[in-house]
Design an enzyme around this catalytic site. Structure first.
Site, short mmCIF file in Angstrom:
data_model
loop_
_atom_site.label_atom_id
_atom_site.label_comp_id
_atom_site.label_asym_id
_atom_site.label_seq_id
_atom_site.Cartn_x
_atom_site.Cartn_y
_atom_site.Cartn_z
N ARG A 40 -62.00 2.81 53.47
CA ARG A 40 -62.13 3.84 52.39
C ARG A 40 -61.03 4.72 52.23
NH1 ARG A 40 -67.59 7.22 50.30
NH2 ARG A 40 -66.96 7.55 48.24
N PHE A 45 -58.62 13.56 48.69
CA PHE A 45 -59.98 13.95 49.25
C PHE A 45 -60.02 13.52 50.95
CE2 PHE A 45 -64.88 12.25 48.78
CZ PHE A 45 -65.20 13.29 49.35
N GLN A 48 -61.94 7.25 55.32
CA GLN A 48 -63.20 7.19 55.80
C GLN A 48 -62.94 5.84 56.92
OE1 GLN A 48 -66.69 6.85 53.52
NE2 GLN A 48 -67.94 5.78 55.09
N ASN A 94 -72.39 9.77 56.06
CA ASN A 94 -73.74 9.55 56.20
C ASN A 94 -74.26 8.95 54.76
OD1 ASN A 94 -74.47 11.91 54.49
ND2 ASN A 94 -74.23 13.07 56.40
N PHE A 105 -65.02 10.35 58.93
CA PHE A 105 -63.79 10.31 57.87
C PHE A 105 -62.97 11.74 58.53
CE2 PHE A 105 -67.11 12.83 55.98
CZ PHE A 105 -66.71 14.19 55.49
N LEU A 114 -68.87 19.69 50.89
CA LEU A 114 -69.70 18.85 51.80
C LEU A 114 -70.11 19.61 53.13
CD1 LEU A 114 -66.83 15.94 52.23
CD2 LEU A 114 -68.84 16.13 50.86
N HIS A 118 -72.70 17.32 55.77
CA HIS A 118 -71.86 16.35 56.88
C HIS A 118 -71.68 16.87 57.99
CE1 HIS A 118 -71.43 12.88 54.07
NE2 HIS A 118 -71.21 13.77 53.01
#
Length: 273
Positions: A40, A45, A48, A94, A105, A114, A118
């Site tokens: 991903r 951003f 992952q 998660n 990531f 975040l 996370h």
């Protein structure tokens, strides 16, 4: 972290997020990340990865084979010192609170939204140029990179988890040895007290027997006491004989200078006066 595009040097915060770091290091040493891909990628951003190459979707929609080091998901580790600030932050992916497994990531920029969602557990300390080049790789509509980015291996250069475990093992062994020495000292001390008590009791018993034997007669008297008693009796007899002899001797008569007593008269006594 060795990839087909180059290497990334990572530093983990084992002192702040120990369980998350233990999970990542344990999976890396078990070669669980080898052959997996970054599946991903979202520009501006993050990217992952960590998904098992053999994972499959179950009937419930969950990925099988994507378990943590312990098999089950584990809790989050949040700390105000660990935030998603700047590029190169290493954090856990998660599906909600307490669902950490193995996927992670790397950020391309700050992601403050975040924080406390996370678990941050490391950062990139070498290879930021490679991370920037990864961001430039195009992705499809499902955010899958059009160019494969594969993890060849994750080499653990320093494992503070093993060092901590070894220190803890040594500490536990030292405490056990100290406790055993203490217990042995207590047992020795207790045995010594018992022996002293037995000795004192034996002496007291002998003393009692001797005191009781003084009330006995004949052959039941201890020989030493009998001899002592005979000596005392003989000494007492000698002292008594000396006293008797001294009292039987009359002192020499000293002639009196008084006139002789008168001769007997006819008056008798004076009761009749």
């Amino acid at each position: 972290l060795r990839t087909n595009l180059g290497d990334l040097g990572l530093e983990l915060h084992c002192d702040i997020a120990p369980k998350t770091c233990m999970n990542f290091i344990g999976l890396a040493e078990a070669k669980k990340y080898n052959g997996s891909v970054f599946h991903r990628l979202i520009k501006n951003f993050m990217i992952q990865g960590g998904k098992s190459p053999t994972s499959k979707k179950s009937n419930g929609g969950a990925n099988t084979g994507d378990g943590s080091l312990w098999g089950e998901p584990f809790e989050d580790e949040f700390d105000d010192r660990l935030v998603h600030s700047g590029p190169g932050i290493l954090s856990m992916a998660n599906a909600g609170p307490k669902t950490n497994k193995r996927q992670f990531f790397l950020t391309f920029k700050s992601c403050q939204h975040l924080d406390r969602k996370h678990s941050v557990f490391g950062k990139v300390v070498q290879g930021m140029e490679l991370l920037q080049s990864m961001e430039g790789i195009p992705a499809d509509k499902k955010d899958r990179p059009l160019e494969e980015i594969k993890i060849i291996s994750v080499d653990v250069l320093v494992n503070p988890v093993k060092e901590a475990e070894e220190k803890e093992r040594v500490r536990i062994e030292e405490r056990v040895a100290a406790r055993e020495r203490k217990d042995a000292t207590k047992r020795t001390s207790a045995l010594g007290k018992v022996k002293k008590a037995d000795k004192a009791g034996a002496l007291q018993q002998v003393s009692n027997e001797r005191s009781q034997s003084t009330n006995s007669i004949g052959k039941y008297l201890p020989k030493a006491l009998l001899n002592s008693a005979e000596l005392e009796v003989n000494q007492a007899k000698k002292n008594k004989e000396k006293a008797t002899n001294s009292s039987s001797k009359t002192p020499a008569m000293i002639p009196s200078r008084l006139p002789p007593p008168p001769k007997k008269t006819t008056f008798g006594n004076f009761s009749g006066w």
